[in-house]
Write a protein that holds these residues in place. Structure first.
Motif, short mmCIF file in Angstrom:
data_model
loop_
_atom_site.label_atom_id
_atom_site.label_comp_id
_atom_site.label_asym_id
_atom_site.label_seq_id
_atom_site.Cartn_x
_atom_site.Cartn_y
_atom_site.Cartn_z
N ALA A 143 -26.73 -43.07 -45.51
CA ALA A 143 -26.91 -42.77 -44.09
C ALA A 143 -26.99 -44.08 -43.31
CB ALA A 143 -28.19 -41.95 -43.88
N SER A 144 -26.08 -45.00 -43.65
CA SER A 144 -26.15 -46.36 -43.10
C SER A 144 -25.56 -46.49 -41.71
CB SER A 144 -25.46 -47.35 -44.06
OG SER A 144 -24.14 -46.92 -44.35
N GLY A 145 -24.98 -45.42 -41.17
CA GLY A 145 -24.52 -45.43 -39.79
C GLY A 145 -23.35 -46.37 -39.53
N ARG A 151 -16.32 -52.55 -34.33
CA ARG A 151 -14.85 -52.69 -34.38
C ARG A 151 -14.44 -53.74 -33.36
NH1 ARG A 151 -13.66 -47.80 -33.50
NH2 ARG A 151 -13.08 -47.08 -35.59
N LEU A 152 -13.86 -54.84 -33.83
CA LEU A 152 -13.42 -55.94 -32.95
C LEU A 152 -11.92 -56.14 -33.12
CD1 LEU A 152 -16.34 -58.47 -33.41
CD2 LEU A 152 -15.61 -57.45 -31.25
N PRO A 241 -8.89 -41.78 -41.77
CA PRO A 241 -9.97 -42.37 -40.97
C PRO A 241 -10.28 -41.49 -39.77
CG PRO A 241 -8.30 -44.01 -41.53
CD PRO A 241 -7.73 -42.68 -41.92
N THR A 242 -11.56 -41.27 -39.51
CA THR A 242 -11.96 -40.47 -38.36
C THR A 242 -12.18 -41.38 -37.16
OG1 THR A 242 -14.27 -40.60 -39.06
CG2 THR A 242 -13.02 -38.67 -39.76
N GLY A 243 -11.80 -40.90 -35.98
CA GLY A 243 -11.94 -41.69 -34.76
C GLY A 243 -13.27 -41.46 -34.08
N THR A 300 -17.13 -48.75 -36.78
CA THR A 300 -16.62 -48.04 -37.95
C THR A 300 -17.79 -47.75 -38.89
OG1 THR A 300 -16.14 -50.09 -39.14
CG2 THR A 300 -14.39 -49.19 -37.77
N ALA A 301 -17.58 -46.82 -39.80
CA ALA A 301 -18.64 -46.49 -40.76
C ALA A 301 -19.01 -47.72 -41.58
CB ALA A 301 -18.18 -45.37 -41.67
N ASN A 302 -20.30 -47.97 -41.70
CA ASN A 302 -20.79 -49.14 -42.43
C ASN A 302 -20.89 -48.79 -43.92
OD1 ASN A 302 -22.00 -51.55 -43.13
ND2 ASN A 302 -24.05 -50.89 -42.53
#
Length: 370
Positions: A143-145, A151-152, A241-243, A300-302
């Motif tokens: 659950a690291s969020g 995103r850069l 990948p989910t946006g 993005t997901a960590n």
């Protein structure tokens, strides 16, 4: 330091992680800190120094009146919120009260740097390596969020730009940019919120890759909301990948969006071609001087700490069924994909715990009969 053990390790103590901790307790899992030799235990490892998840890092001017609704943690009603209070203080206070009430076994600040298999056995233990030692476990609820994975985008000339560049993650308040010309990049909710705030004290320019889509009328959870969840779920289950949420829903005409529009801050420009020392080279080849660039380009997901498990598919994303990782059923992702919302995070915590409890229960039965 010798390995410590827990049946289940929860990584992260934001809304999704707290939900998982609650449901682990309800199913009889004990604290691995207080009862290390119990049959079923869990521990929660949180990288932040204090409760609140990513909320404690939001910009100071983001008020409770502005945030999209925070769903109650399981069995723990929120107190009445002051609409004028910063979310960075109100939400962490609520999370901290939940932690105290539930007496969850949370260690912080503890950053998980890697999760890997303990040996070559496909059903062997997992090892969660941290700066404070290693935890040996049967399963991981991640659950690291996203907050620690901004995103850069990479644009030509970024290193040559002499002005200030910051991401939403670095933004505190408009005062630091007062009187400057600021290019805001991004087409999401945060970009519109920051355009409204900055346009009151700066000269703003708005850049997006695609033409923003604003929805007319109210957001309807029973129609639009269900459709969005189905589309995000389809992407996550296909390993795509989910946006961002907005990429599925479009933007709403909120009060702050109307204020930004009234100031002319929502006059969108197509993405610039490159950065130069004192500004940007526009899509049409002309030059525009800017003092600062705010990258409101999302997160993005960590999941980098899970890379040793080789969970990503050929499309570059982790394929899941519900919360379960397809190639490693002992790893569950919550607050990810379709469970990014606060209500989704709650439900995902419950679902992950239920499925892992069944899996581990079968393991115990097989071990007893061997």
């Amino acid at each position: 330091m010798a390995d410590r053990t827990a049946t289940i390790v929860v990584i992260g103590a934001g809304q999704a992680g707290l939900s998982a901790g609650h449901h682990l307790q309800k199913r009889g899992y004990l604290s691995a800190l207080e009862h290390p030799h119990a049959e079923r235990t869990f521990v929660m490892l949180d990288a932040d120094a204090a409760p609140g998840g990513a909320w404690q890092h939001r910009w100071e001017s983001l008020r409770m009146a502005t945030v999209n609704g925070i769903f109650d943690l399981p069995g723990f009603e929120q107190p009445p919120a002051d609409p004028a209070e910063p979310s960075r203080t109100a939400v962490p206070r609520y999370f901290a009260a939940f932690e105290r009430e539930r007496q969850l076994p949370i260690l912080r600040p503890v950053t998980v740097t890697a999760v890997e298999r303990a040996d070559d056995e496909p059903d062997g233990d997992l090892l969660a390596t941290t700066g404070a030692g290693t935890w040996r476990t049967r399963a991981v609820i991640n659950a690291s969020g996203t907050w620690n994975s901004p995103r850069l985008p990479v644009y030509p000339g970024a290193d040559a730009f002499l002005g200030r560049q910051l991401h939403t993650r670095d933004y505190v308040s408009a005062d630091a940019l007062r009187g400057q010309r600021v290019a805001v990049v991004g087409g999401g909710i945060s970009a519109v919120q920051l355009l409204e705030e900055l346009s009151a004290v700066t000269d703003t320019l708005w850049y997006t890759r695609r033409e923003p889509v604003f929805l007319e009328g109210e957001f309807e959870p029973e129609t639009v909301g269900r459709d969005v969840i189905e589309r995000v779920t389809a992407d996550a289950e296909a390993g795509r990948p989910t946006g961002s949420v907005v990429s599925y829903t479009g933007l709403l005409w909120t009060d702050y969006a109307r204020r930004a529009e009234a100031r002319g801050a929502l006059e969108r420009r197509p993405m610039f071609l490159a950065l130069e020392p004192h500004g940007v080279r526009e899509a049409d080849g002309t030059f525009t001087s800017v003092d600062a660039i705010l990258w409101a380009t999302g997160f993005t997901a960590n999941l980098a700490h899970l890379d040793p498990l080789a969970l990503r598919g050929e499309l570059g994303a982790v394929q899941v069924r519900g919360t379960r990782v397809v190639v490693e059923p002992r790893v569950h992702l919550i607050g990810f994909g379709p469970s990014q919302s606060t209500v989704g995070a709650n439900r995902a915590g419950r679902a992950a715990v239920a499925e892992l409890d069944r899996l581990l229960g079968r393991e115990r039965v097989l071990a007893a009969s061997a």
